[in-house]
Design a protein around this motif. Structure first.
Motif, short mmCIF file in Angstrom:
data_model
loop_
_atom_site.label_atom_id
_atom_site.label_comp_id
_atom_site.label_asym_id
_atom_site.label_seq_id
_atom_site.Cartn_x
_atom_site.Cartn_y
_atom_site.Cartn_z
N PRO A 1 0.85 -1.20 0.00
CA PRO A 1 0.00 0.00 0.00
C PRO A 1 0.88 1.25 0.00
O PRO A 1 1.85 1.34 0.75
CB PRO A 1 -0.80 -0.11 1.30
CG PRO A 1 0.01 -1.00 2.18
CD PRO A 1 0.83 -1.89 1.28
N THR A 2 0.56 2.18 -0.88
CA THR A 2 1.31 3.42 -1.00
C THR A 2 0.36 4.59 -0.82
O THR A 2 -0.67 4.65 -1.48
CB THR A 2 1.97 3.49 -2.41
OG1 THR A 2 2.80 2.34 -2.57
CG2 THR A 2 2.79 4.75 -2.57
N PRO A 3 0.67 5.54 0.10
CA PRO A 3 -0.19 6.71 0.27
C PRO A 3 -0.17 7.57 -1.00
O PRO A 3 0.91 7.87 -1.52
CB PRO A 3 0.42 7.47 1.44
CG PRO A 3 1.45 6.57 2.04
CD PRO A 3 1.81 5.55 1.02
N VAL A 4 -1.36 7.95 -1.48
CA VAL A 4 -1.46 8.73 -2.71
C VAL A 4 -2.57 9.77 -2.59
O VAL A 4 -3.47 9.65 -1.77
CB VAL A 4 -1.73 7.85 -3.96
CG1 VAL A 4 -0.62 6.87 -4.19
CG2 VAL A 4 -3.07 7.16 -3.87
N LEU A 5 -2.50 10.77 -3.45
CA LEU A 5 -3.62 11.67 -3.70
C LEU A 5 -4.13 11.27 -5.08
O LEU A 5 -3.36 11.19 -6.03
CB LEU A 5 -3.17 13.13 -3.72
CG LEU A 5 -4.32 14.10 -3.95
CD1 LEU A 5 -4.21 15.28 -3.00
CD2 LEU A 5 -4.40 14.57 -5.36
N LYS A 6 -5.42 10.98 -5.18
CA LYS A 6 -5.99 10.48 -6.42
C LYS A 6 -7.12 11.40 -6.88
O LYS A 6 -7.92 11.84 -6.08
CB LYS A 6 -6.53 9.07 -6.20
CG LYS A 6 -6.98 8.37 -7.46
CD LYS A 6 -7.27 6.92 -7.14
CE LYS A 6 -7.41 6.09 -8.39
NZ LYS A 6 -6.16 5.54 -8.86
N VAL A 7 -7.15 11.67 -8.18
CA VAL A 7 -8.24 12.43 -8.79
C VAL A 7 -8.99 11.49 -9.73
O VAL A 7 -8.39 10.82 -10.56
CB VAL A 7 -7.71 13.66 -9.58
CG1 VAL A 7 -8.87 14.41 -10.22
CG2 VAL A 7 -6.92 14.58 -8.67
N GLN A 8 -10.30 11.42 -9.53
CA GLN A 8 -11.16 10.56 -10.35
C GLN A 8 -12.30 11.40 -10.92
O GLN A 8 -12.64 12.44 -10.39
CB GLN A 8 -11.74 9.42 -9.51
CG GLN A 8 -10.66 8.52 -8.91
CD GLN A 8 -11.22 7.57 -7.87
OE1 GLN A 8 -11.68 8.01 -6.84
NE2 GLN A 8 -11.18 6.28 -8.15
N ILE A 9 -12.90 10.90 -11.99
CA ILE A 9 -14.06 11.54 -12.60
C ILE A 9 -15.31 10.86 -12.07
O ILE A 9 -15.37 9.63 -11.98
CB ILE A 9 -14.02 11.40 -14.14
CG1 ILE A 9 -12.83 12.14 -14.72
CG2 ILE A 9 -15.31 11.89 -14.77
CD1 ILE A 9 -12.97 13.62 -14.77
N MET A 10 -16.32 11.66 -11.71
CA MET A 10 -17.61 11.13 -11.29
C MET A 10 -18.68 11.67 -12.22
O MET A 10 -18.62 12.82 -12.64
CB MET A 10 -17.95 11.57 -9.86
CG MET A 10 -17.06 11.00 -8.80
SD MET A 10 -17.57 11.56 -7.15
CE MET A 10 -19.10 10.64 -6.96
N GLU A 11 -19.66 10.83 -12.50
CA GLU A 11 -20.82 11.27 -13.28
C GLU A 11 -22.04 10.60 -12.71
O GLU A 11 -22.04 9.38 -12.47
CB GLU A 11 -20.66 10.92 -14.75
CG GLU A 11 -21.74 11.50 -15.62
CD GLU A 11 -21.44 11.37 -17.10
OE1 GLU A 11 -22.12 12.08 -17.86
OE2 GLU A 11 -20.58 10.59 -17.49
N GLY A 12 -23.08 11.38 -12.43
CA GLY A 12 -24.29 10.83 -11.86
C GLY A 12 -24.07 10.16 -10.51
O GLY A 12 -24.74 9.21 -10.16
#
Length: 92
Positions: free
Chosen positions: A41-52
């Motif tokens: 496990p590696t600590p990360v900042l993640k950006v994801q796309i959400m729709e609906g």
């Protein structure tokens, strides 16, 4: 494929995407958590796309130039990281 990202509770924020480019229900979800890299496990900042209201699994976020999306995501990510770092220091 199994889940590889595990967001930490309380460390997710959303930023609305520019409606002119993405439509009304599209958000960027910014989270801090652990992602499995290899076996670790590696600590990360993640950006994801959400729709609906749903994360779009394997869709990578893109930021239309001139939309202001990148700047808003960057600002929210910076705020989230600062809060995370401050709260982690309190626990140390």
């Amino acid at each position: 494929m199994g889940q590889t990202f595990f967001p930490l509770e309380g460390y997710s924020e959303t930023v609305p995407a520019n409606e002119s480019f993405h439509g009304k229900e599209v958000l960027y979800k910014i989270s801090i958590g652990n992602e499995i890299w290899g076996s670790y496990p590696t600590p990360v900042l993640k950006v994801q796309i959400m729709e609906g209201g749903q994360v779009l699994g394997r869709k990578s976020p893109s930021y239309p130039i001139g939309s202001g999306d990148f700047e808003r995501v960057q600002k929210k990510a910076d705020e989230l990281l600062k809060r995370f770092e401050k709260e982690i220091r309190k626990k140390s």
